[in-house]
Write an enzyme that holds these catalytic residues in place. Sequence first.
Site, PDB file in Angstrom:
ATOM      1  CD  GLN A 179      -2.904  -1.141   2.322  1.00 13.25           C
ATOM      2  OE1 GLN A 179      -2.640  -1.876   3.262  1.00 13.25           O
ATOM      3  NE2 GLN A 179      -3.963  -0.366   2.324  1.00 13.25           N
TER       4      GLN A 179
ATOM      5  CG  HIS B 285      -0.771  -5.949   5.553  1.00 12.18           C
ATOM      6  ND1 HIS B 285      -0.729  -5.291   6.763  1.00 12.18           N
ATOM      7  CD2 HIS B 285      -1.952  -5.594   4.991  1.00 12.18           C
ATOM      8  CE1 HIS B 285      -1.816  -4.559   6.917  1.00 12.18           C
ATOM      9  NE2 HIS B 285      -2.585  -4.723   5.845  1.00 12.18           N
TER      10      HIS B 285
ATOM     11  CG  ASN C 279      -3.137  -7.316   8.321  1.00 11.71           C
ATOM     12  OD1 ASN C 279      -3.118  -6.694   9.388  1.00 11.71           O
ATOM     13  ND2 ASN C 279      -4.022  -7.044   7.367  1.00 11.71           N
ATOM     14  CD  GLU C 280      -7.746  -6.823   8.537  1.00 15.75           C
ATOM     15  OE1 GLU C 280      -8.053  -5.809   9.195  1.00 15.75           O
ATOM     16  OE2 GLU C 280      -8.085  -6.993   7.353  1.00 15.75           O
TER      17      GLU C 280
END
Length: 419
Positions: A17, A111, A155-156
Amino acid sequence: MSFPDGFLWGAATAAHQVEGNNVNSDFWVLENTAGTIFAEPSGDACDHYRLYRQDVALLAELGLTSYRFSVEWARVEPEPGRYSRAALAHYRDVLDACHEHGLTPMVTLHHFTSPRWLMRLGGWSAPGTPERFAAYCRTVMAELGPLIPYVCTINEANIGPVVRQIAGDLLELAPVGLGDAPAGGLGAWLSAAAHALDTTPDRVNPFLFAYDQAANEVIMQAHTAARAEIREVSPDTRVGLTLALQDYHPEPGGQERARQMWCETFTDFLPALDGDDFLGVQSYSRMRVGADGLLPAPDGAEVTQMGYEFFPGSLENVIRGAAAAGLPMIVTENGIATTDDTRRTEYVRQALEGVRRCLADGIDVGGYYYWSALDNFEWMLGYAPTFGIIAVDRATQTRTVKDSARYLGALARKNGETL
């Protein structure tokens, strides 16, 4: 009650990102294939791969005490079993910069994005993925572990069920993932992406769209396998993962459905957490639940750029629910996408009031990371949503500090006393 000594005051980013030009990743292909569901490609992003020292120094200057960022698997292992010494050296320098500026680094090893070669091998539905991921984690931590006090493997880890709950059939996705989308529309895009990835559509199973129970098992196995490798090569590093936790608010008739949704996104993942040092809690808003599923925000409610209801109290609610895991918790993501920075500051203030109430009740919360440090690439929505406490002019890569960043930094300097 004040925040405990050593409380981590930070902001977070994710490699894809912010770094830019992550050309070896699966998402780079998905973004740049004709017919994509992405609003725009990530491109140079925030050029953080080049400007990381400037960004780290800025976070420290603001008064923050920690920085959460991710190591990009696609950069470190661009081909199976071939590790990039240059990429590892780069991330070593990011860690060195954090330590030089007094920021405690928290590293996320995955991620959302993966090497494009992983799609040729079946992606996050393939039974061999846990071992491949664990080998990558071992390599990173063997090299960099002494510099990493906290590591999140994934992540998540529960994002598949969360997206399924939100999107349902709107994306026309079959339960086993993107690769089984029907012909035409989404299917045409995936066929083209599969061709670019040198594989077939049924094998294109990126992490963010790993919906079915088999994929959940692969992800949980990947976490536990990675944790074992990390424990062996970097025993002083505290290991956990992060979960996207929704604050489900049942409306009349929705109690049972809300309970099921919490089980799907939290309770079902508890076995994988056994043996972790902490749980990363991530929450942004509440979800209203009726008998048939999710309901829209109430009429007249304030909503963010993401369409979420402005509801900072969700963080306190999910922390209290997640305490059932019996682990120390760290808020690894919490934030708001808005063009009105005064609302961002108010959101943070109310969310941290909730954290303080949890601490007062004896719940172990060790830190708070705002999402995101920078206005960045928000996946399918591109650059339109602005979560950052620091604005980025992507034409010049100029950073502009927002008042919300100064507010969070002032809190960090006084450990929350001025909240």
